[in-house]
Design a protein around this motif. Structure first.
Motif, PDB file in Angstrom:
ATOM      1  N   HIS A  94       4.712   3.815   2.719  1.00 18.40           N
ATOM      2  CA  HIS A  94       4.155   2.574   2.188  1.00 18.40           C
ATOM      3  C   HIS A  94       4.305   1.451   3.208  1.00 18.40           C
ATOM      4  O   HIS A  94       5.067   1.551   4.166  1.00 18.40           O
ATOM      5  CB  HIS A  94       4.832   2.188   0.869  1.00 18.40           C
ATOM      6  N   TYR A 150      -6.986  -3.663   7.339  1.00 18.87           N
ATOM      7  CA  TYR A 150      -6.810  -2.269   6.916  1.00 18.87           C
ATOM      8  C   TYR A 150      -7.529  -1.416   7.957  1.00 18.87           C
ATOM      9  O   TYR A 150      -8.657  -1.722   8.326  1.00 18.87           O
ATOM     10  CB  TYR A 150      -7.472  -1.994   5.564  1.00 18.87           C
ATOM     11  N   SER A 207      -2.965   9.982   1.215  1.00 19.20           N
ATOM     12  CA  SER A 207      -3.368  10.913   2.268  1.00 19.20           C
ATOM     13  C   SER A 207      -3.902  10.124   3.454  1.00 19.20           C
ATOM     14  O   SER A 207      -4.404   9.010   3.301  1.00 19.20           O
ATOM     15  CB  SER A 207      -4.434  11.893   1.759  1.00 19.20           C
ATOM     16  N   THR A 228      -3.481   8.456   7.473  1.00 21.22           N
ATOM     17  CA  THR A 228      -2.555   7.513   8.097  1.00 21.22           C
ATOM     18  C   THR A 228      -3.226   6.159   8.186  1.00 21.22           C
ATOM     19  O   THR A 228      -4.285   6.025   8.813  1.00 21.22           O
ATOM     20  CB  THR A 228      -2.131   7.987   9.502  1.00 21.22           C
ATOM     21  N   ALA A 229      -2.618   5.164   7.569  1.00 22.50           N
ATOM     22  CA  ALA A 229      -3.154   3.805   7.551  1.00 22.50           C
ATOM     23  C   ALA A 229      -2.377   2.926   8.524  1.00 22.50           C
ATOM     24  O   ALA A 229      -1.167   3.061   8.662  1.00 22.50           O
ATOM     25  CB  ALA A 229      -3.044   3.217   6.147  1.00 22.50           C
ATOM     26  N   LEU A 274       0.842  -1.189   0.000  1.00 20.72           N
ATOM     27  CA  LEU A 274       0.000   0.000   0.000  1.00 20.72           C
ATOM     28  C   LEU A 274       0.876   1.236   0.000  1.00 20.72           C
ATOM     29  O   LEU A 274       1.752   1.389   0.854  1.00 20.72           O
ATOM     30  CB  LEU A 274      -0.907   0.019   1.239  1.00 20.72           C
ATOM     31  N   VAL A 327      -8.381   7.441   4.676  1.00 19.00           N
ATOM     32  CA  VAL A 327      -7.098   7.185   4.008  1.00 19.00           C
ATOM     33  C   VAL A 327      -7.358   6.981   2.522  1.00 19.00           C
ATOM     34  O   VAL A 327      -8.282   6.262   2.137  1.00 19.00           O
ATOM     35  CB  VAL A 327      -6.393   5.938   4.589  1.00 19.00           C
ATOM     36  N   GLN A 328      -6.537   7.615   1.698  1.00 15.56           N
ATOM     37  CA  GLN A 328      -6.534   7.392   0.255  1.00 15.56           C
ATOM     38  C   GLN A 328      -5.207   6.725  -0.086  1.00 15.56           C
ATOM     39  O   GLN A 328      -4.164   7.124   0.445  1.00 15.56           O
ATOM     40  CB  GLN A 328      -6.648   8.720  -0.497  1.00 15.56           C
ATOM     41  N   GLY A 329      -5.245   5.740  -0.954  1.00 18.99           N
ATOM     42  CA  GLY A 329      -4.005   5.068  -1.302  1.00 18.99           C
ATOM     43  C   GLY A 329      -4.094   4.266  -2.577  1.00 18.99           C
ATOM     44  O   GLY A 329      -5.150   4.181  -3.216  1.00 18.99           O
ATOM     45  N   PRO A 356       1.145   9.834   4.523  1.00 24.93           N
ATOM     46  CA  PRO A 356       1.264  10.320   3.150  1.00 24.93           C
ATOM     47  C   PRO A 356       2.687  10.151   2.601  1.00 24.93           C
ATOM     48  O   PRO A 356       3.663  10.546   3.236  1.00 24.93           O
ATOM     49  CB  PRO A 356       0.894  11.802   3.264  1.00 24.93           C
ATOM     50  N   ALA A 371      -8.041   2.879   9.428  1.00 30.68           N
ATOM     51  CA  ALA A 371      -7.797   4.320   9.289  1.00 30.68           C
ATOM     52  C   ALA A 371      -8.216   4.981  10.598  1.00 30.68           C
ATOM     53  O   ALA A 371      -9.262   5.616  10.671  1.00 30.68           O
ATOM     54  CB  ALA A 371      -8.574   4.872   8.105  1.00 30.68           C
ATOM     55  N   VAL A 424       0.450   5.138   0.538  1.00 29.76           N
ATOM     56  CA  VAL A 424      -0.542   6.047   1.109  1.00 29.76           C
ATOM     57  C   VAL A 424      -0.430   7.419   0.442  1.00 29.76           C
ATOM     58  O   VAL A 424       0.657   7.994   0.371  1.00 29.76           O
ATOM     59  CB  VAL A 424      -0.373   6.164   2.636  1.00 29.76           C
TER      60      VAL A 424
END
Length: 185
Positions: free
Chosen positions: A151, A162, A132, A134-135, A128, A169-171, A148, A164, A130
């Motif tokens: 990975h 997974y 935006s 925090t994952a 993954l 989170v966007q990834g 951000p 958030a 990332v």
């Protein structure tokens, strides 16, 4: 043809190509026979978890049942997205060579949510990147945090998750399926 119809048609074709009955695929995947029948006929909305269970039982990547990526790289509107309890994934690319098939997804993980993912076929890995948020992802006993530009990478042939915890989170998720990996029985 809508997403449900297309996914159903592809699922049925894969099942038939493997010579499996509805009952046998339901048994192997842990998905109810009635649910599988409704998916194949397009009468049920597929979830990410259900599609992974079915494609894993068939020994195939998730992209085998989703819409093919748009061949025009300049196109931003994509189809073929599917949602789970916390993750929405849109297939962006599928790459295949002699060793593996790699699915590339644009994903969103809902803020404050966690999604468990069952094991995929043996030797499958996930990475993954990332964009935006925090994952917190990976294996329960070895979670990885990525912000951000960061990975994470983990084996996906064991249960993983997974999360958030601090907001959406966007990834970009890469799922690599080795060729010749036997489906889980």
């Amino acid at each position: 043809m809508g997403l449900n119809d297309e996914v159903g048609r592809r699922l049925k074709q894969l099942r038939q190509d493997e010579g499996l009955s509805l009952s046998e695929l339901a048994r192997r995947s842990g998905v109810g026979k009635g649910t599988l029948s409704e998916l194949e006929t397009g009468r049920r909305n597929p979830t990410l978890e259900t599609l992974y269970a079915l494609t894993t039982a068939l020994g195939r990547p998730l992209s085998a049942v989703l819409d093919a990526p748009d061949p025009d790289p300049g196109t931003t509107a994509r189809t073929g997205g599917v949602s789970g309890s916390a993750v929405t994934a849109v297939l962006m690319e599928r790459y295949e060579d002699d060793e593996a098939a790699t699915d590339v997804f644009r994903i969103t993980v809902a803020g404050g949510a966690t999604q468990e993912s069952a094991a995929h076929v043996p030797r499958t890995t996930e990475s993954l990147m990332v964009l935006s948020g925090t994952a917190v992802v990976g294996l329960r006993d070895a979670p990885q945090t990525a912000g951000p530009g960061g990975h994470a990478h983990w084996p996906a042939d064991t249960p993983h998750f997974y999360s958030a915890p601090e907001g959406e989170v966007q990834g970009v998720l890469f799922v690599r399926y080795p060729k010749g990996a036997a489906p889980r029985d």
